[in-house]
Design a protein around this motif. Structure first.
Motif, PDB file in Angstrom:
ATOM      1  N   ARG A 297       0.804  -4.552   3.384  1.00 49.67           N
ATOM      2  CA  ARG A 297      -0.387  -5.273   3.140  1.00 49.67           C
ATOM      3  C   ARG A 297      -1.591  -4.894   3.991  1.00 49.67           C
ATOM      4  O   ARG A 297      -2.789  -4.615   3.601  1.00 49.67           O
ATOM      5  CB  ARG A 297      -0.244  -6.848   3.047  1.00 49.67           C
ATOM      6  CG  ARG A 297      -1.766  -7.533   2.663  1.00 49.67           C
ATOM      7  CD  ARG A 297      -1.607  -8.715   2.452  1.00 49.67           C
ATOM      8  NE  ARG A 297      -2.623  -9.540   2.166  1.00 49.67           N
ATOM      9  CZ  ARG A 297      -3.930  -9.278   2.046  1.00 49.67           C
ATOM     10  NH1 ARG A 297      -4.384  -8.294   2.479  1.00 49.67           N
ATOM     11  NH2 ARG A 297      -5.043 -10.046   1.524  1.00 49.67           N
ATOM     12  N   ALA A 298      -1.330  -4.871   5.362  1.00 50.62           N
ATOM     13  CA  ALA A 298      -2.157  -4.208   6.357  1.00 50.62           C
ATOM     14  C   ALA A 298      -1.178  -3.586   7.283  1.00 50.62           C
ATOM     15  O   ALA A 298      -0.071  -4.006   7.632  1.00 50.62           O
ATOM     16  CB  ALA A 298      -2.705  -5.592   7.187  1.00 50.62           C
ATOM     17  N   PRO A 299      -1.535  -2.369   7.784  1.00 48.37           N
ATOM     18  CA  PRO A 299      -0.787  -1.609   8.817  1.00 48.37           C
ATOM     19  C   PRO A 299      -0.821  -2.207  10.252  1.00 48.37           C
ATOM     20  O   PRO A 299      -1.870  -2.650  10.498  1.00 48.37           O
ATOM     21  CB  PRO A 299      -1.682  -0.200   8.461  1.00 48.37           C
ATOM     22  CG  PRO A 299      -3.118  -0.436   8.394  1.00 48.37           C
ATOM     23  CD  PRO A 299      -3.222  -1.844   7.515  1.00 48.37           C
ATOM     24  N   ALA A 300      -0.008  -1.622  10.716  1.00 48.94           N
ATOM     25  CA  ALA A 300       0.319  -1.966  12.245  1.00 48.94           C
ATOM     26  C   ALA A 300      -0.831  -1.048  12.909  1.00 48.94           C
ATOM     27  O   ALA A 300      -1.137  -0.083  12.485  1.00 48.94           O
ATOM     28  CB  ALA A 300       1.748  -1.747  12.843  1.00 48.94           C
ATOM     29  N   ALA A 301      -1.156  -1.451  14.290  1.00 50.42           N
ATOM     30  CA  ALA A 301      -2.297  -0.824  14.777  1.00 50.42           C
ATOM     31  C   ALA A 301      -1.900   0.764  14.904  1.00 50.42           C
ATOM     32  O   ALA A 301      -2.892   1.572  14.777  1.00 50.42           O
ATOM     33  CB  ALA A 301      -2.494  -1.325  16.190  1.00 50.42           C
ATOM     34  N   HIS A 302      -0.492   1.171  15.122  1.00 46.12           N
ATOM     35  CA  HIS A 302      -0.302   2.523  15.429  1.00 46.12           C
ATOM     36  C   HIS A 302      -0.345   3.383  13.873  1.00 46.12           C
ATOM     37  O   HIS A 302      -0.306   4.598  13.746  1.00 46.12           O
ATOM     38  CB  HIS A 302       1.111   2.773  15.780  1.00 46.12           C
ATOM     39  CG  HIS A 302       2.062   2.296  15.160  1.00 46.12           C
ATOM     40  ND1 HIS A 302       2.553   0.721  15.299  1.00 46.12           N
ATOM     41  CD2 HIS A 302       2.891   2.725  14.310  1.00 46.12           C
ATOM     42  CE1 HIS A 302       3.225   0.642  14.422  1.00 46.12           C
ATOM     43  NE2 HIS A 302       4.040   1.812  13.969  1.00 46.12           N
ATOM     44  N   ASN A 303      -0.551   2.414  12.776  1.00 50.25           N
ATOM     45  CA  ASN A 303      -0.729   3.245  11.422  1.00 50.25           C
ATOM     46  C   ASN A 303      -2.016   3.002  10.612  1.00 50.25           C
ATOM     47  O   ASN A 303      -2.295   3.428   9.760  1.00 50.25           O
ATOM     48  CB  ASN A 303       0.323   2.617  10.427  1.00 50.25           C
ATOM     49  CG  ASN A 303       1.832   3.098  10.908  1.00 50.25           C
ATOM     50  OD1 ASN A 303       1.987   4.185  11.255  1.00 50.25           O
ATOM     51  ND2 ASN A 303       2.888   2.230  10.499  1.00 50.25           N
ATOM     52  N   ARG A 304      -2.903   2.220  11.616  1.00 51.03           N
ATOM     53  CA  ARG A 304      -4.055   2.004  10.883  1.00 51.03           C
ATOM     54  C   ARG A 304      -4.901   3.190  10.487  1.00 51.03           C
ATOM     55  O   ARG A 304      -5.530   3.416   9.434  1.00 51.03           O
ATOM     56  CB  ARG A 304      -5.009   1.105  11.832  1.00 51.03           C
ATOM     57  CG  ARG A 304      -6.507   0.684  11.090  1.00 51.03           C
ATOM     58  CD  ARG A 304      -6.933  -0.835  11.902  1.00 51.03           C
ATOM     59  NE  ARG A 304      -6.311  -1.627  11.681  1.00 51.03           N
ATOM     60  CZ  ARG A 304      -5.455  -2.452  12.632  1.00 51.03           C
ATOM     61  NH1 ARG A 304      -5.696  -2.082  13.950  1.00 51.03           N
ATOM     62  NH2 ARG A 304      -4.671  -3.653  12.550  1.00 51.03           N
ATOM     63  N   GLU A 305      -5.112   4.203  11.312  1.00 49.35           N
ATOM     64  CA  GLU A 305      -5.747   5.286  10.938  1.00 49.35           C
ATOM     65  C   GLU A 305      -5.332   6.113   9.948  1.00 49.35           C
ATOM     66  O   GLU A 305      -6.186   6.627   8.973  1.00 49.35           O
ATOM     67  CB  GLU A 305      -5.887   6.327  12.053  1.00 49.35           C
ATOM     68  CG  GLU A 305      -6.696   7.579  12.076  1.00 49.35           C
ATOM     69  CD  GLU A 305      -6.692   8.391  13.506  1.00 49.35           C
ATOM     70  OE1 GLU A 305      -7.219   9.601  13.175  1.00 49.35           O
ATOM     71  OE2 GLU A 305      -6.593   7.721  14.648  1.00 49.35           O
ATOM     72  N   VAL A 306      -4.106   6.547   9.934  1.00 48.49           N
ATOM     73  CA  VAL A 306      -3.444   7.291   8.651  1.00 48.49           C
ATOM     74  C   VAL A 306      -3.829   6.170   7.189  1.00 48.49           C
ATOM     75  O   VAL A 306      -4.152   6.796   6.118  1.00 48.49           O
ATOM     76  CB  VAL A 306      -2.138   7.582   8.869  1.00 48.49           C
ATOM     77  CG1 VAL A 306      -1.220   6.348   8.920  1.00 48.49           C
ATOM     78  CG2 VAL A 306      -1.528   8.756   7.879  1.00 48.49           C
ATOM     79  N   PHE A 307      -3.467   4.984   7.329  1.00 51.27           N
ATOM     80  CA  PHE A 307      -3.655   3.925   6.325  1.00 51.27           C
ATOM     81  C   PHE A 307      -5.215   3.833   6.038  1.00 51.27           C
ATOM     82  O   PHE A 307      -5.213   4.209   4.424  1.00 51.27           O
ATOM     83  CB  PHE A 307      -3.345   2.752   6.899  1.00 51.27           C
ATOM     84  CG  PHE A 307      -3.422   1.441   5.811  1.00 51.27           C
ATOM     85  CD1 PHE A 307      -2.191   1.360   5.069  1.00 51.27           C
ATOM     86  CD2 PHE A 307      -4.454   0.777   5.201  1.00 51.27           C
ATOM     87  CE1 PHE A 307      -2.023   0.470   3.800  1.00 51.27           C
ATOM     88  CE2 PHE A 307      -4.343  -0.179   4.478  1.00 51.27           C
ATOM     89  CZ  PHE A 307      -3.114  -0.473   3.682  1.00 51.27           C
ATOM     90  N   GLU A 308      -6.289   4.061   6.607  1.00 56.22           N
ATOM     91  CA  GLU A 308      -7.311   4.116   6.273  1.00 56.22           C
ATOM     92  C   GLU A 308      -7.972   5.175   5.672  1.00 56.22           C
ATOM     93  O   GLU A 308      -8.580   5.667   4.707  1.00 56.22           O
ATOM     94  CB  GLU A 308      -8.371   3.485   7.379  1.00 56.22           C
ATOM     95  CG  GLU A 308      -8.371   2.025   7.933  1.00 56.22           C
ATOM     96  CD  GLU A 308      -8.679   1.321   6.608  1.00 56.22           C
ATOM     97  OE1 GLU A 308      -9.553   1.543   5.846  1.00 56.22           O
ATOM     98  OE2 GLU A 308      -8.129   0.057   6.251  1.00 56.22           O
ATOM     99  N   GLN A 309      -7.436   6.284   6.303  1.00 56.05           N
ATOM    100  CA  GLN A 309      -7.769   7.644   5.834  1.00 56.05           C
ATOM    101  C   GLN A 309      -7.301   8.013   4.397  1.00 56.05           C
ATOM    102  O   GLN A 309      -7.666   8.424   3.418  1.00 56.05           O
ATOM    103  CB  GLN A 309      -7.026   8.746   6.584  1.00 56.05           C
ATOM    104  CG  GLN A 309      -7.521  10.194   6.368  1.00 56.05           C
ATOM    105  CD  GLN A 309      -8.868  10.217   6.095  1.00 56.05           C
ATOM    106  OE1 GLN A 309      -9.490  10.272   7.321  1.00 56.05           O
ATOM    107  NE2 GLN A 309      -9.439  10.780   5.074  1.00 56.05           N
ATOM    108  N   ALA A 310      -5.896   7.332   4.067  1.00 60.34           N
ATOM    109  CA  ALA A 310      -5.391   7.554   2.770  1.00 60.34           C
ATOM    110  C   ALA A 310      -6.195   6.782   1.898  1.00 60.34           C
ATOM    111  O   ALA A 310      -6.573   7.226   0.641  1.00 60.34           O
ATOM    112  CB  ALA A 310      -3.806   6.514   2.785  1.00 60.34           C
TER     113      ALA A 310
END
Length: 81
Positions: free
Chosen positions: A37-50
């Protein structure tokens, strides 16, 4: 698929989809595919890019659709309806 993603093209959506509509659909898609639902900090960049990539693809799709029997879309290539 995710039930909260709605159809964004006429005649289902009476007006052109807004950027907010497109981003919301992209976010729901990425959430469903990733399982987060919300990515962990270490996945935030790739999540937002997707989300941005899916939103761009969605925008291109909606701009390119020719829905027959419904309202005509504006032709962005010639500036006519």
């Amino acid at each position: 698929m995710c039930r909260s993603i709605k159809t964004l093209r006429p005649p289902v959506l009476p007006e052109k989809a807004t950027e907010e509509d497109i981003r919301a659909a992209a976010l729901q898609y990425v959430r469903k595919v990733s399982g987060f639902r919300a990515p962990a900090a270490h996945n935030r960049e790739v999540f937002e890019q997707a989300v941005a990539d899916v939103a761009d693809a969605t925008r291109r799709l909606l701009d390119g659709l020719d829905v027959r029997g419904g309202a005509r879309r504006s032709d962005t290539r010639t500036g006519t309806a």
